[in-house]
Design a protein around this motif. Structure first.
Motif, PDB file in Angstrom:
ATOM      1  N   UNK A  61       0.831  -1.206   0.000  1.00  0.00           N
ATOM      2  CA  UNK A  61       0.000   0.000   0.000  1.00  0.00           C
ATOM      3  C   UNK A  61       0.864   1.255   0.000  1.00  0.00           C
ATOM      4  N   UNK A  62       0.329   2.310  -0.598  1.00  0.00           N
ATOM      5  CA  UNK A  62       1.047   3.582  -0.680  1.00  0.00           C
ATOM      6  C   UNK A  62       0.191   4.684  -0.065  1.00  0.00           C
ATOM      7  N   UNK A  63       0.212   4.805   1.256  1.00  0.00           N
ATOM      8  CA  UNK A  63      -0.568   5.864   1.922  1.00  0.00           C
ATOM      9  C   UNK A  63      -0.060   7.254   1.535  1.00  0.00           C
ATOM     10  N   UNK A  64      -0.912   8.254   1.747  1.00  0.00           N
ATOM     11  CA  UNK A  64      -0.533   9.632   1.422  1.00  0.00           C
ATOM     12  C   UNK A  64       0.475  10.213   2.400  1.00  0.00           C
ATOM     13  N   UNK A  65       0.572   9.591   3.583  1.00  0.00           N
ATOM     14  CA  UNK A  65       1.520  10.070   4.587  1.00  0.00           C
ATOM     15  C   UNK A  65       1.818   8.940   5.562  1.00  0.00           C
ATOM     16  N   UNK A  66       3.073   8.832   5.960  1.00  0.00           N
ATOM     17  CA  UNK A  66       3.450   7.873   6.992  1.00  0.00           C
ATOM     18  C   UNK A  66       4.807   8.269   7.554  1.00  0.00           C
ATOM     19  N   UNK A  67       5.231   7.545   8.596  1.00  0.00           N
ATOM     20  CA  UNK A  67       6.465   7.891   9.291  1.00  0.00           C
ATOM     21  C   UNK A  67       7.336   6.650   9.463  1.00  0.00           C
ATOM     22  N   UNK A  68       8.543   6.888   9.900  1.00  0.00           N
ATOM     23  CA  UNK A  68       9.476   5.787  10.122  1.00  0.00           C
ATOM     24  C   UNK A  68       8.897   4.772  11.099  1.00  0.00           C
ATOM     25  N   UNK A  69       8.178   5.242  12.109  1.00  0.00           N
ATOM     26  CA  UNK A  69       7.584   4.337  13.085  1.00  0.00           C
ATOM     27  C   UNK A  69       6.580   3.387  12.438  1.00  0.00           C
ATOM     28  N   UNK A  70       5.919   3.824  11.365  1.00  0.00           N
ATOM     29  CA  UNK A  70       4.998   2.941  10.652  1.00  0.00           C
ATOM     30  C   UNK A  70       5.751   1.774  10.017  1.00  0.00           C
ATOM     31  N   UNK A  71       6.951   2.033   9.497  1.00  0.00           N
ATOM     32  CA  UNK A  71       7.776   0.953   8.958  1.00  0.00           C
ATOM     33  C   UNK A  71       8.114  -0.066  10.056  1.00  0.00           C
ATOM     34  N   UNK A  72       8.447   0.456  11.234  1.00  0.00           N
ATOM     35  CA  UNK A  72       8.787  -0.409  12.366  1.00  0.00           C
ATOM     36  C   UNK A  72       7.578  -1.247  12.771  1.00  0.00           C
ATOM     37  N   UNK A  73       6.422  -0.624  12.849  1.00  0.00           N
ATOM     38  CA  UNK A  73       5.196  -1.340  13.219  1.00  0.00           C
ATOM     39  C   UNK A  73       4.834  -2.399  12.189  1.00  0.00           C
TER      40      UNK A  73
END
Length: 266
Positions: A61-73
């Motif tokens: 998926x390609x959300x419109x916004x995310x952060x490094x913590x989302x990669x970790x999760x």
């Protein structure tokens, strides 16, 4: 290829092959899991290997916004749903940043950490600096085209690197918008402190970089010695920003020696 849902409808595409102790491979910024096919095929002879497209890349998926913590999760959920912890982690470029931040939070889930051409303090800015230095050469081209033009500065074995890069584009081409979103996530946009201290971990760590890599150098790793209880650093003499590709056999030799020694000790 299969997909799992991590959070809020985000799907992560992955491949799982081989048997044995699990190894998870994490690709670089604007790349995808096709960049790790060759390494996966070599490692699956000895281990169970999982490769995946991190969010914002490839078939995930390609959300419109995310952060490094989302990669970790995402990685944490992937491991739990596939029941593959603890695992060895190998991260290339951005993948190394994700792997390190994951290890900071879930140290007991990590058997070992391997960082390939991954500058934990200045990963994005190094590439931006290179592009600014050669802006006259890449003016008018999109990022994918610009990276091809910059190949002589990024890689020592350009023919090998071009084939590797083209295989990623065949699998999935990153749009300019998706690239910008992914870059902001890595930089923890809008705040980014290149002098931020690297958090200490006790997981055995292997660092590999190419002598001709403009984004990583011996100076890049000065803080690493204080951040890892067990650390091995290898400079590959005949490669640039993709030592695992440009010197694939040498990488396998070094990595298998590193991992086998850990498993023997345990």
């Amino acid at each position: 290829m299969k997909k799992i849902e991590t959070s809020f409808g985000t799907e992560i595409a992955y491949i799982r092959e081989g048997q044995g102790i699990p190894i998870i491979l994490i690709h670089g910024l604007d790349g995808n899991m096709a960049s790790l096919y060759d390494l996966k095929n070599k490692l699956k002879t000895y281990f169970e290997v999982i490769i995946y497209d991190v969010r914002g890349h490839g078939k995930s998926s390609k959300p419109n916004s995310f952060h490094l913590q989302d990669h970790v999760s995402d990685l944490n959920i992937l491991m739990h749903k596939l029941s593959i912890e603890p695992a060895h982690l190998i991260g290339y470029d951005m993948g190394g940043v994700i792997a390190k931040h994951f290890t900071d939070q879930y140290e007991t889930s990590v058997r070992s950490l391997t960082l390939i051409a991954s500058n934990l303090n200045n990963n994005v800015h190094g590439l931006n600096k290179l592009m600014i230095e050669h802006q006259d050469e890449i003016e008018g081209f999109d990022k994918s085209e610009a990276l091809i033009i910059l190949f002589p500065y990024l890689y020592k074995k350009q023919d090998v690197a071009k084939k590797w890069f083209q295989n990623q584009l065949i699998y999935s081409r990153q749009s300019s918008e998706d690239s910008a979103i992914a870059t902001r996530a890595l930089m923890n946009f809008p705040e980014y402190d290149k002098n931020n201290l690297i958090k200490h971990v006790n997981v055995p760590t292997l660092v590999i970089y190419g002598r001709y890599d403009p984004l990583c150098s011996k100076e890049s790793f000065q803080q690493y010695h204080d951040a890892f209880t067990s650390l091995k650093i290898f400079e590959f003499n005949h490669s640039g920003h993709a030592p695992h590709v440009e010197e694939a056999e040498h990488f396998m030799e070094v990595y298998l020696k590193f991992v086998n020694a850990l498993e023997y000790q345990s």
